[in-house]
Design an enzyme around this catalytic site. Structure first.
Site, short mmCIF file in Angstrom:
data_model
loop_
_atom_site.label_atom_id
_atom_site.label_comp_id
_atom_site.label_asym_id
_atom_site.label_seq_id
_atom_site.Cartn_x
_atom_site.Cartn_y
_atom_site.Cartn_z
N ILE A 220 0.80 -1.21 0.13
CA ILE A 220 0.08 -0.11 0.06
C ILE A 220 0.77 0.96 0.16
CG2 ILE A 220 -1.72 1.25 1.37
CD1 ILE A 220 -2.81 -1.47 2.51
N GLY A 291 3.60 0.31 9.26
CA GLY A 291 3.10 -0.31 10.40
C GLY A 291 3.41 -1.92 10.51
N ASN A 300 -1.27 -15.98 24.55
CA ASN A 300 -0.18 -16.38 24.15
C ASN A 300 0.77 -15.12 23.57
OD1 ASN A 300 -0.86 -19.04 24.44
ND2 ASN A 300 -2.06 -18.75 22.28
N TYR A 354 -2.64 -5.11 17.43
CA TYR A 354 -2.91 -4.31 16.13
C TYR A 354 -4.21 -3.46 16.40
CZ TYR A 354 -3.23 -3.63 11.30
OH TYR A 354 -3.41 -2.93 9.95
N THR A 389 -3.40 -7.65 -1.05
CA THR A 389 -1.85 -7.43 -1.04
C THR A 389 -1.09 -8.79 -0.79
OG1 THR A 389 -2.05 -7.04 1.64
CG2 THR A 389 -2.27 -5.23 0.07
#
Length: 448
Positions: A220, A291, A300, A354, A389
């Site tokens: 991107i 990012g 975990n 995230y 992507t």
């Protein structure tokens, strides 16, 4: 990445099978090409009273054919419906049903634009009734967007109380949503505020501007670089030293300046400002694209996976923005665009780190809007949904197919779709948009 399913269901046999079984039938979207017509079909139906007379005149000046009432045997490229004067629930019916009567005449890749009114801070004895009615306009638009077919989209511009539908501040956002640049944007409300008038060439909206793009070496980020270059900007491309070869390749192809830099360094913003001043004299556009993901179920998750994502995706941008604001390198109308994600809106399994970082981006642009307005500029975010992507190519086949179809357009977006939205928000055409997050997700059901 090739969408084999879409190719199959668009074959003559595939159409019949998909139709009989009720399967998704994604169509090829009309995407931007230089010097193409604003709309595929030039006729525009403008629904509303005298409040949109000026807008109708403006559309005529754009070379479009305007109709004020539905006509038989007519194919529209767009329908624009004005609800800015709706103050009670009963005011919605006439406009909504007029749009409904014309929907079957909307051509492929058509556009429906709903004009609403922002009610933030409204002072009126009927504030509750007006606010509820205008909230109803958003609900109408979002539901109508789910009913779009043949690559058509439906979006909304919410005008601040001072704005008329034909105001110059509305022109840029309206042109973007009508155009093929917004091919994968649907079901989105966008607030528009008064802004200083700018002359913007629709073909080269960032002509003469200096932009920096982080995470520019691939995916991107590379698409954003190429979009801004084609739209007229000079580019400083930033990526980590490990991506140096790819960064140089992209930079050379657009005549840009490659800057190998880890954005988590304490002085990253200052170094970008220094490079911009040295080579170009100033910096007009900042695109925070860099990012990372370090997915793991929270049970975990370790410190490294959590910390690195929050540092790269959020903390670095906060520090860089402050350094850039203090650097004196920003031009008179700085535009900042950050990459958020629909995971930051709806959350996503295995992405607590995230999702937290991307939700933080949405909060950041909202909080810094005042600071950038005082500097004469804007700061906004783009939240991509499922984009084709290399990262999504690596997803398990079934998971990828479900993600592709779980939106109103029944297909994944392309990096170019994200780049177009970034390019719009980075231009002076979006001067009236500040502190907002624009989703580029085909109206994904995730977080809808």
């Amino acid at each position: 990445m090739k969408d084999s399913y879409a190719q199959i269901v668009n074959s003559s046999v595939g159409k019949k099978v998909a139709g009989a079984l009720g399967l998704p039938q994604p169509v090829e979207l009309r995407r931007y090409e230089p010097h193409q017509d604003l709309l595929k079909d030039r006729k525009v139906l403008v629904v509303g009273g005298q409040s949109v007379d000026g807008l109708a005149d403006k559309l005529l000046n754009w070379g479009l054919e305007v109709r004020r009432h539905p006509e038989t045997n007519t194919r529209y490229g767009a329908i624009i419906a004005d609800f800015t004067e709706a103050e009670k629930p009963g005011d919605l019916q006439k406009g909504a049903l007029t749009v409904g009567a014309a929907l079957r005449s909307l051509g492929s890749s058509g556009r429906v634009i709903v004009l609403g009114r922002s009610t933030e801070g409204i002072e009126s004895p009927n504030a509750a009734e007006i606010t509820a009615t205008q909230a109803g306009v958003v609900g109408f638009m979002r539901s109508l967007a789910h009913e779009m077919r043949k690559g058509a989209t439906c979006n909304q511009l919410n005008l601040s109380p001072e704005l008329r539908p034909d105001d110059e501040s509305v022109e840029g956002p309206l042109r973007f949503l009508l155009s093929a640049r917004s091919a994968y944007v649907s079901g989105q409300p966008v607030n528009v505020e008064p802004a200083k008038p700018h002359t913007v060439d629709p073909e080269t909206p960032v002509s003469g501007q200096v932009a920096v793009v982080t995470g520019a070496a691939r995916g991107i980020g590379e698409a954003i670089v190429r979009r801004l270059h084609d739209d007229g900007a000079s580019i400083i491309l930033v990526d980590v030293p490990a991506a140096g070869e790819a960064l140089s390749r992209v930079a050379n192809s657009v005549g840009g300046l490659a800057l190998q830099l880890d954005i988590t360094q304490d002085d990253a913003g200052a170094r970008i400002a220094e490079a911009a001043k040295k080579h170009f004299g100033r910096l007009d556009i900042v695109i925070h694209n860099a990012g990372i993901t370090r997915d793991k179920m929270l049970a975990n998750m370790d410190e490294a996976k959590w910390g690195s994502v929050l540092t790269v995706n959020l903390a670095a941008q906060l520090a860089m923005n402050r350094q850039l604001l203090d650097s004196g390198a920003l031009g008179p109308n700085p535009r900042v665009v950050s990459l958020a994600s629909t995971s930051g809106i709806a959350g996503n399994r295995g992405q607590t780190n995230y999702g937290a970082s991307k939700a933080g981006i949405i909060g950041m642009v909202s909080a810094l809007a005042v600071d950038f307005a005082q500097a004469g500029g804007t700061i906004n975010a783009v939240a991509p949904g499922f984009i084709e992507t290399e990262m999504t190519k690596a997803m398990p086949t079934v998971t990828r197919e479900v993600a592709r179809r779980l939106n109103s357009m029944q297909q994944g977006g392309k990096p170019e779709d994200v780049a177009q939205a970034v390019g719009f928000l980075a231009s002076n055409a979006a001067a009236g948009i500040n502190g907002q997050t624009l989703r580029v997700c085909g109206q994904s059901m995730v977080g809808a």
